[in-house]
Design an enzyme around this catalytic site. Structure first.
Site, PDB file in Angstrom:
ATOM      1  N   GLU A  89     -49.142 -38.891-102.918  1.00 17.00           N
ATOM      2  CA  GLU A  89     -48.520 -39.325-104.162  1.00 17.00           C
ATOM      3  C   GLU A  89     -47.175 -40.002-103.911  1.00 17.00           C
ATOM      4  O   GLU A  89     -46.455 -39.673-102.965  1.00 17.00           O
ATOM      5  CB  GLU A  89     -48.357 -38.127-105.098  1.00 17.00           C
ATOM      6  CG  GLU A  89     -49.709 -37.609-105.545  1.00 17.00           C
ATOM      7  CD  GLU A  89     -49.646 -36.463-106.533  1.00 17.00           C
ATOM      8  OE1 GLU A  89     -50.422 -36.487-107.505  1.00 17.00           O
ATOM      9  OE2 GLU A  89     -48.841 -35.538-106.344  1.00 17.00           O
ATOM     10  N   CYS A 102     -39.827 -42.306-104.651  1.00 13.31           N
ATOM     11  CA  CYS A 102     -39.980 -41.110-103.832  1.00 13.31           C
ATOM     12  C   CYS A 102     -41.273 -41.276-103.029  1.00 13.31           C
ATOM     13  O   CYS A 102     -42.360 -41.366-103.596  1.00 13.31           O
ATOM     14  CB  CYS A 102     -40.035 -39.897-104.765  1.00 13.31           C
ATOM     15  SG  CYS A 102     -40.255 -38.345-103.908  1.00 13.31           S
ATOM     16  N   CYS A 109     -48.418 -31.029 -95.322  1.00 14.32           N
ATOM     17  CA  CYS A 109     -47.221 -30.746 -94.543  1.00 14.32           C
ATOM     18  C   CYS A 109     -47.452 -29.461 -93.778  1.00 14.32           C
ATOM     19  O   CYS A 109     -48.007 -28.497 -94.317  1.00 14.32           O
ATOM     20  CB  CYS A 109     -46.006 -30.594 -95.454  1.00 14.32           C
ATOM     21  SG  CYS A 109     -44.483 -30.286 -94.527  1.00 14.32           S
ATOM     22  N   CYS A 113     -43.387 -24.425 -96.538  1.00 18.59           N
ATOM     23  CA  CYS A 113     -42.376 -23.716 -97.330  1.00 18.59           C
ATOM     24  C   CYS A 113     -43.057 -22.983 -98.481  1.00 18.59           C
ATOM     25  O   CYS A 113     -43.986 -23.491 -99.098  1.00 18.59           O
ATOM     26  CB  CYS A 113     -41.327 -24.685 -97.864  1.00 18.59           C
ATOM     27  SG  CYS A 113     -40.462 -25.530 -96.538  1.00 18.59           S
ATOM     28  N   CYS A 116     -43.307 -24.654-102.099  1.00 17.61           N
ATOM     29  CA  CYS A 116     -43.666 -26.075-102.192  1.00 17.61           C
ATOM     30  C   CYS A 116     -45.176 -26.232-102.280  1.00 17.61           C
ATOM     31  O   CYS A 116     -45.917 -25.685-101.467  1.00 17.61           O
ATOM     32  CB  CYS A 116     -43.130 -26.816-100.977  1.00 17.61           C
ATOM     33  SG  CYS A 116     -43.712 -28.516-100.854  1.00 17.61           S
ATOM     34  N   SER A 219     -32.776 -29.687 -96.586  1.00 17.67           N
ATOM     35  CA  SER A 219     -33.266 -28.663 -97.510  1.00 17.67           C
ATOM     36  C   SER A 219     -32.833 -27.291 -97.004  1.00 17.67           C
ATOM     37  O   SER A 219     -33.418 -26.756 -96.070  1.00 17.67           O
ATOM     38  CB  SER A 219     -34.791 -28.754 -97.593  1.00 17.67           C
ATOM     39  OG  SER A 219     -35.150 -29.980 -98.183  1.00 17.67           O
ATOM     40  N   ASN A 297     -39.787 -25.981-109.564  1.00 17.58           N
ATOM     41  CA  ASN A 297     -40.897 -26.438-110.406  1.00 17.58           C
ATOM     42  C   ASN A 297     -42.126 -25.624-110.052  1.00 17.58           C
ATOM     43  O   ASN A 297     -42.666 -25.765-108.952  1.00 17.58           O
ATOM     44  CB  ASN A 297     -41.150 -27.929-110.183  1.00 17.58           C
ATOM     45  CG  ASN A 297     -40.007 -28.753-110.732  1.00 17.58           C
ATOM     46  OD1 ASN A 297     -39.620 -28.610-111.885  1.00 17.58           O
ATOM     47  ND2 ASN A 297     -39.423 -29.590-109.897  1.00 17.58           N
ATOM     48  N   CYS A 340     -40.192 -32.661-108.371  1.00 19.85           N
ATOM     49  CA  CYS A 340     -40.055 -32.207-106.976  1.00 19.85           C
ATOM     50  C   CYS A 340     -40.971 -31.044-106.695  1.00 19.85           C
ATOM     51  O   CYS A 340     -41.019 -30.086-107.452  1.00 19.85           O
ATOM     52  CB  CYS A 340     -38.650 -31.681-106.709  1.00 19.85           C
ATOM     53  SG  CYS A 340     -37.386 -32.862-106.932  1.00 19.85           S
TER      54      CYS A 340
HETATM   55  N1  SAH Z   1     -40.202 -32.197 -96.356  1.00 14.36           N
HETATM   56  C1  SAH Z   1     -38.941 -32.673 -96.779  1.00 14.36           C
HETATM   57  C2  SAH Z   1     -39.024 -33.671 -97.918  1.00 14.36           C
HETATM   58  C3  SAH Z   1     -40.024 -33.425 -99.017  1.00 14.36           C
HETATM   59  S1  SAH Z   1     -39.673 -32.173-100.159  1.00 14.36           S
HETATM   60  C4  SAH Z   1     -38.041 -31.519 -97.156  1.00 14.36           C
HETATM   61  O1  SAH Z   1     -38.500 -30.400 -97.268  1.00 14.36           O
HETATM   62  O2  SAH Z   1     -36.830 -31.759 -97.291  1.00 14.36           O
HETATM   63  C5  SAH Z   1     -38.320 -32.784-101.146  1.00 14.36           C
HETATM   64  C6  SAH Z   1     -37.480 -31.696-101.783  1.00 14.36           C
HETATM   65  O3  SAH Z   1     -38.199 -30.998-102.818  1.00 14.36           O
HETATM   66  C7  SAH Z   1     -37.059 -30.642-100.768  1.00 14.36           C
HETATM   67  O4  SAH Z   1     -35.715 -30.302-100.891  1.00 14.36           O
HETATM   68  C8  SAH Z   1     -37.924 -29.484-101.169  1.00 14.36           C
HETATM   69  O5  SAH Z   1     -37.382 -28.285-100.745  1.00 14.36           O
HETATM   70  C9  SAH Z   1     -37.989 -29.605-102.664  1.00 14.36           C
HETATM   71  N2  SAH Z   1     -39.071 -28.833-103.257  1.00 14.36           N
HETATM   72  C10 SAH Z   1     -40.250 -28.501-102.694  1.00 14.36           C
HETATM   73  N3  SAH Z   1     -41.000 -27.775-103.542  1.00 14.36           N
HETATM   74  C11 SAH Z   1     -40.278 -27.638-104.681  1.00 14.36           C
HETATM   75  C12 SAH Z   1     -40.541 -27.023-105.935  1.00 14.36           C
HETATM   76  N4  SAH Z   1     -41.690 -26.401-106.193  1.00 14.36           N
HETATM   77  N5  SAH Z   1     -39.585 -27.098-106.877  1.00 14.36           N
HETATM   78  C13 SAH Z   1     -38.426 -27.757-106.640  1.00 14.36           C
HETATM   79  N6  SAH Z   1     -38.137 -28.370-105.477  1.00 14.36           N
HETATM   80  C14 SAH Z   1     -39.059 -28.322-104.500  1.00 14.36           C
HETATM   81 FE1  SF4 Z   2     -43.057 -29.583 -96.182  1.00  7.19          FE
HETATM   82 FE2  SF4 Z   2     -40.773 -30.226 -97.417  1.00  7.19          FE
HETATM   83 FE3  SF4 Z   2     -42.756 -28.977 -98.741  1.00  7.19          FE
HETATM   84 FE4  SF4 Z   2     -41.351 -27.661 -96.890  1.00  7.19          FE
HETATM   85  S1  SF4 Z   2     -40.574 -28.489 -98.836  1.00  7.19           S
HETATM   86  S2  SF4 Z   2     -43.591 -27.631 -97.123  1.00  7.19           S
HETATM   87  S3  SF4 Z   2     -40.996 -29.270 -95.410  1.00  7.19           S
HETATM   88  S4  SF4 Z   2     -42.835 -31.015 -97.890  1.00  7.19           S
END
Ligand code: SAH
Ligand code: SF4
Length: 372
Positions: A89, A102, A109, A113, A116, A219, A297, A340
């Site tokens: 996406e 974005c 990935c 995390c 995420c 992050s 989110n 996000c």
């Molecule tokens: N992998 C990279 C970039 C993609 S994620 C990273 O982790 O930095 C982009 C941002 O969205 C990151 O800061 C991540 O922690 C945040 N993010 C991921 N899942 C989220 C969620 N469910 N709610 C809010 N932010 C989230």
């Molecule tokens: Fe990957 Fe970034 Fe999501 Fe963590 S927050 S699982 S590094 S996309």
């Protein structure tokens, strides 16, 4: 051969290989990226012989679009087919003073995390340079049409590598993509307006500084290793100390004189005033930085909740009182699941992430004393 896979240097080498002058690459690059041309016949100032050679050997191809959704607030989300059952996406976020895209870097990935949705989907593969640049190529030229922009105006002047995937785990494809974004014959974006967001691959942060320094977002999500180990599993390999050192070393070559720390606000997990004070102690006098607080989110499998507005405000105030510029990210496009961490695409997982993450529960603060 897909010409979106090449930065200008690569394209020049290609032209040479075809027995052409290197400067032809500049013309070609402009046609592709500035004008959005995919048909070599259109490229009227290129010699007919070169057009013929290209038509036989090359193409300009972005990933195929599966769907386009437009949110009530103007946010646009595209789903791109990247083959073998995988889809990624890309989100366009219009603001009064800029247009941000974005961009995704991987199908899935592998970092995993806890909070995420991409992490929960697991990992399939790295995107190619052409698939990364192709998201920008498609979005820019599509938006120019749909927004009916005057000739010469561009829709996107800010790119954040914050879609699906960990960009620094796809380094070799990322760097040529960044170079194309920055090149004046292509998108001409300012280094300050191209941001790589990473969960903290410290050695790769060092390489990025040498190869293509752009704005860096890290992050963080937790003030201590015990909690960050749970939220961002990569922390077990590269802990907070090592990460902050890498940030400090990045700054001299960076286009901005601060690092942006992203911090996803999770109810009862990482959102207390005490944790905000711990963050201040961690970074103050050490890393020039700004904080971007992202209200979590939710998605069904996460088992986590978003911090209340009051909690987020109180947390922000602690940081601000210590002189750290802190913003709370506005949620955009949540009616189309474009916020996000909600980007999910379609991932043919090869890592059993869903099962693995389902087994791990984050221990809420209230229970932590008892668990210790
Ligand atoms: N992998 C990279 C970039 C993609 S994620 C990273 O982790 O930095 C982009 C941002 O969205 C990151 O800061 C991540 O922690 C945040 N993010 C991921 N899942 C989220 C969620 N469910 N709610 C809010 N932010 C989230
Ligand atoms: Fe990957 Fe970034 Fe999501 Fe963590 S927050 S699982 S590094 S996309």
């Amino acid at each position: 051969m897909n010409l979106l896979d090449f930065d200008l240097e690569g394209l020049a080498a290609l032209c040479e290989g075809l027995g052409e002058k290197r400067f032809r690459a500049v013309q070609l690059f402009r046609w592709i990226h500035q004008k959005g041309a995919a048909d070599f016949e259109q490229m009227s100032d290129l010699a007919k012989s070169l057009r013929g050679k290209l038509a036989g050997a090359a193409e300009v191809r972005a990933p195929a679009v599966i769907s386009e959704h437009v949110s009530a607030d103007g946010t646009v989300k595209w789903l791109f087919d990247v083959g073998a059952g995988n889809a990624v996406e890309t989100v366009f976020i219009p603001e009064a003073d800029r247009g941000t895209l974005c961009v995704s870097s991987q199908a899935g990935c592998a970092v995993g995390c806890r909070f995420c949705s991409t992490g929960h989907q697991g990992f399939s593969r790295n995107l190619s340079t052409g698939e990364i640049v192709g998201q920008l190529w498609f979005a820019e030229h599509r938006l120019r049409q749909t927004l009916k922009l005057p000739v010469g105006d561009r829709a996107i002047d800010n790119v954040v590598m914050m879609g699906m995937g960990e960009p620094l785990q796809n380094y070799d494809a990322l760097v040529p993509a960044l170079r194309t974004m920055l090149n004046d014959h292509a998108y001409g974006l300012s280094r300050r307006r191209v941001t790589v967001s990473t969960s903290g691959l410290t050695r790769m942060i060092e390489r990025l500084q040498r190869d293509c320094p752009v704005a860096l977002a890290v992050s963080l999500h937790a003030p201590d290793d015990a909690l960050r180990d749970q939220l961002v599993p990569l922390n077990r390999k590269h802990n907070i100390e090592e990460l902050l050192d890498a940030c400090v070393r990045y700054l001299p070559a960076a286009p901005r004189d601060f690092i942006t720390f992203e911090y996803c606000m999770l109810d009862g997990v990482n959102d207390t005033p005490e944790q905000a004070r711990a963050l201040v102690r961690l970074v103050q006098g050490r890393v020039p930085c700004k904080f971007n607080l992202i209200p979590f989110n939710p998605f069904p499998a996460s088992g986590l909740r978003r911090s209340s507005v009051d909690r987020v405000q109180a947390f922000a105030q602690v940081l601000q009182a210590a002189g750290i510029v802190t913003t709370v990210r506005k949620t955009r496009g949540d009616d189309i699941d474009a916020a996000c961490g909600q980007l999910a695409g379609e991932v043919q997982d090869r890592t059993n992430a869903r099962e693995r993450l389902a087994r791990q529960r984050v221990i809420p603060i209230a229970e932590r004393g008892a668990a210790a």
